[in-house]
Design an enzyme around this catalytic site. Structure first.
Site, PDB file in Angstrom:
ATOM      1  N   ASP A   1       8.104  55.171  70.129  1.00  0.00           N
ATOM      2  CA  ASP A   1       8.057  54.054  69.180  1.00  0.00           C
ATOM      3  C   ASP A   1       9.460  53.617  68.784  1.00  0.00           C
ATOM      4  O   ASP A   1      10.442  54.354  68.948  1.00  0.00           O
ATOM      5  CB  ASP A   1       7.244  54.422  67.941  1.00  0.00           C
ATOM      6  CG  ASP A   1       7.830  55.605  67.169  1.00  0.00           C
ATOM      7  OD1 ASP A   1       8.383  56.529  67.805  1.00  0.00           O
ATOM      8  OD2 ASP A   1       7.736  55.617  65.921  1.00  0.00           O
TER       9      ASP A   1
ATOM     10  N   GLU B   1      17.335  63.617  70.416  1.00  0.00           N
ATOM     11  CA  GLU B   1      18.258  62.534  70.112  1.00  0.00           C
ATOM     12  C   GLU B   1      19.369  62.926  69.135  1.00  0.00           C
ATOM     13  O   GLU B   1      19.361  63.989  68.542  1.00  0.00           O
ATOM     14  CB  GLU B   1      17.483  61.354  69.527  1.00  0.00           C
ATOM     15  CG  GLU B   1      16.735  61.675  68.232  1.00  0.00           C
ATOM     16  CD  GLU B   1      15.950  60.489  67.705  1.00  0.00           C
ATOM     17  OE1 GLU B   1      16.467  59.362  67.765  1.00  0.00           O
ATOM     18  OE2 GLU B   1      14.819  60.709  67.226  1.00  0.00           O
TER      19      GLU B   1
ATOM     20  N   ASP C   1      17.834  54.140  70.474  1.00  0.00           N
ATOM     21  CA  ASP C   1      16.902  54.955  69.672  1.00  0.00           C
ATOM     22  C   ASP C   1      15.461  54.693  70.099  1.00  0.00           C
ATOM     23  O   ASP C   1      14.756  53.944  69.451  1.00  0.00           O
ATOM     24  CB  ASP C   1      17.110  54.613  68.198  1.00  0.00           C
ATOM     25  CG  ASP C   1      16.339  55.506  67.254  1.00  0.00           C
ATOM     26  OD1 ASP C   1      15.880  56.581  67.677  1.00  0.00           O
ATOM     27  OD2 ASP C   1      16.183  55.119  66.086  1.00  0.00           O
TER      28      ASP C   1
ATOM     29  N   HIS D   1      10.846  60.061  71.337  1.00  0.00           N
ATOM     30  CA  HIS D   1       9.769  59.222  70.804  1.00  0.00           C
ATOM     31  C   HIS D   1       9.708  57.880  71.518  1.00  0.00           C
ATOM     32  O   HIS D   1      10.730  57.289  71.883  1.00  0.00           O
ATOM     33  CB  HIS D   1       9.914  59.035  69.288  1.00  0.00           C
ATOM     34  CG  HIS D   1      11.194  58.411  68.837  1.00  0.00           C
ATOM     35  ND1 HIS D   1      11.354  57.048  68.701  1.00  0.00           N
ATOM     36  CD2 HIS D   1      12.379  58.958  68.463  1.00  0.00           C
ATOM     37  CE1 HIS D   1      12.574  56.782  68.260  1.00  0.00           C
ATOM     38  NE2 HIS D   1      13.224  57.924  68.122  1.00  0.00           N
TER      39      HIS D   1
ATOM     40  N   GLU E   1       7.558  58.733  65.646  1.00  0.00           N
ATOM     41  CA  GLU E   1       8.728  59.354  65.012  1.00  0.00           C
ATOM     42  C   GLU E   1       9.355  58.450  63.972  1.00  0.00           C
ATOM     43  O   GLU E   1       9.936  58.939  62.983  1.00  0.00           O
ATOM     44  CB  GLU E   1       9.762  59.722  66.088  1.00  0.00           C
ATOM     45  CG  GLU E   1      10.912  60.599  65.598  1.00  0.00           C
ATOM     46  CD  GLU E   1      12.083  59.811  65.020  1.00  0.00           C
ATOM     47  OE1 GLU E   1      12.976  60.433  64.401  1.00  0.00           O
ATOM     48  OE2 GLU E   1      12.111  58.574  65.170  1.00  0.00           O
ATOM     49  N   GLU E   2       9.253  57.126  64.161  1.00  0.00           N
ATOM     50  CA  GLU E   2       9.905  56.195  63.235  1.00  0.00           C
ATOM     51  C   GLU E   2       9.153  56.061  61.914  1.00  0.00           C
ATOM     52  O   GLU E   2       9.574  55.309  61.036  1.00  0.00           O
ATOM     53  CB  GLU E   2      10.074  54.823  63.894  1.00  0.00           C
ATOM     54  CG  GLU E   2      11.029  54.798  65.079  1.00  0.00           C
ATOM     55  CD  GLU E   2      12.477  55.074  64.711  1.00  0.00           C
ATOM     56  OE1 GLU E   2      12.749  55.325  63.516  1.00  0.00           O
ATOM     57  OE2 GLU E   2      13.334  55.055  65.604  1.00  0.00           O
TER      58      GLU E   2
END
Length: 423
Positions: A72, A164, A102, A70, A136-137
């Site tokens: 974001d 991840e 991340d 991702h 994704e967040e």
């Protein structure tokens, strides 16, 4: 500076905070790198500036592997950081900034790998589908969920995926343990509502919605969820016993997790369901009893335990509080006894002969949930060799997030061993 470190630094400098102004500039940067390497990207938006990039690299076999990540990141308060969180500064052997862990560091490894292949004329052993996704967040509504529903054809032939939260080294009493994720807990984000009778705050309440909600939330927060040892977590504990050379008492797993430090952190949150109240909303004036009150709860459940989790939540809330889902996603899992899992471990050992790969279940969630919905088995595998002093888990959504340059370079080599054609 190595190519992977430069790409990581560049990606961090794009402020892709979610919520924020979107992922478009970072997505355009990724698409430009891929195009420059002769790889044709597909760029699409689910909403203005909510941009994702997908590309396919033909390999020796049409059976495809998905590598997804991702673009974001979560918010960062600059005043709390040693360096600006969107500087991408390289210092003390690390790339610093929000997303270093991340997960822009992982994206940079994938990009550096395929750019290097393009220069050397290397071909993957099977078709590779690369996905650089928005959102994704949050819930993935503008990213992975949109991709699998509106652009399902881009993932044709994909049977497994890597992403991840796995494949990084953890120092366990001098041993380098590499947890490879084979599943994650399911997500149940819930909005709870209690309704009552509005009235003057000085009078005896007829039916106080705030009090009713507080009692229910208190019961939920105080509940001791029973330990449930799933097969993957049991296999992890077996592996840790062998590495540590001692028995881990399965009747006292919570205490054992605390005793074992970093080794225990690998299973501490994965042995039970959880439901954490996170938000409360009620009232508008101190002398008015409101007619309703709302709370939000972050619920997580282990693979196979969704119904048990929801039944318990309903019992604890009682009949006066209703719940609705803000986000509900099942707990995905992938097989441990599969050749692909063995190949992941072998790639790590080939670059680090001291590596001890172990199965692992993530406590949180990733876009793997969306891809599991179209039959793609997901593994957490973003290989990094870390120094023992770095608290990798603590840097997820934390302050002073950073990733070692040498760790990124290690990851590129591991991915090359895993993915390049050896024919």
């Amino acid at each position: 500076m190595s190519e992977v470190a430069q790409i990581c630094s560049d990606l961090i400098r794009f402020d892709t905070t979610n919520p924020g102004s979107g992922e478009r500039p970072a997505a355009e940067y990724v698409a430009g790198l891929l195009s420059g390497a002769g790889i044709e990207p597909v760029v699409f938006e689910s909403a203005p500036h909510r941009t994702s990039v997908v590309a396919r690299i033909p390999g020796d076999s049409p059976e495809a592997l998905l590598i997804h990540g991702h673009l974001d990141v979560v918010p960062a308060e600059a005043a709390d950081w040693r360096v600006h969180p969107f500087s991408g500064e390289v210092a003390d052997g690390c790339v610093w900034g929000r997303g270093a862990v991340d997960m822009k560091g992982t994206l940079s490894m994938t990009l550096a790998l395929v750019l290097g292949w393009a220069r050397r004329g290397v071909r993957p052993g099977r078709d590779l589908v690369l996905a650089f996704l928005a959102d994704e967040e949050a819930t993935g509504e503008y990213g992975a969920r949109y991709a699998v529903t509106r652009h399902r054809e881009l993932f044709d032939g994909c049977t497994e995926a890597i992403s991840e939260s796995g494949g990084y080294s953890v120092d366990v009493r001098g041993a380098r343990v590499y947890p490879v994720a084979v599943g994650e807990r399911g997500t149940a984000w819930m909005r709870l509502t209690a309704r009552g009778v509005a009235g003057h705050g000085s009078r005896p309440a007829v039916d106080n919605a705030v009090a009713e909600l507080c009692h229910a939330v208190s019961r939920l927060a105080a509940h001791r969820w029973p330990v449930r040892l799933t097969p993957a977590v049991a296999a992890l504990i077996d592996a840790l016993e062998e590495i540590l050379g001692e028995r881990i008492d399965r009747d006292r797993l919570e205490a054992e997790a605390g005793r074992l430090g970093r080794a225990g952190a690998l299973f501490a949150a994965q042995i039970r369901n959880s439901a954490n109240p996170t938000m409360l909303q009620a009232g508008y004036k101190v002398n008015v009893v409101p007619g309703s009150a709302v709370a939000h709860v972050d619920g997580r459940f282990l693979p196979g335990l969704r119904e048990e989790f929801l039944e318990t939540v309903d019992r604890l809330l009682g009949p006066r509080v209703t719940r609705e889902f803000v986000n509900l996603e099942d707990a995905p899992s992938a097989p441990m006894d599969a050749p692909f899992f063995d190949r992941l471990g072998a790639a790590l050992v080939a670059e680090d002969p001291a590596a001890r790969p172990v199965p692992y279940v993530m406590s949180g969630g990733t876009d793997a949930k969306s891809f599991a919905g179209i039959g793609i088995r997901g593994y957490g595998f973003a290989p990094l060799m870390l120094t023992p002093d770095l608290d990798y888990h603590g840097m997820f959504h934390g302050v002073d997030e950073r990733v070692p340059v040498a760790g990124l370079e290690f990851g590129v080599r591991v991915l090359d061993r895993l993915l390049a054609s050896r024919g």
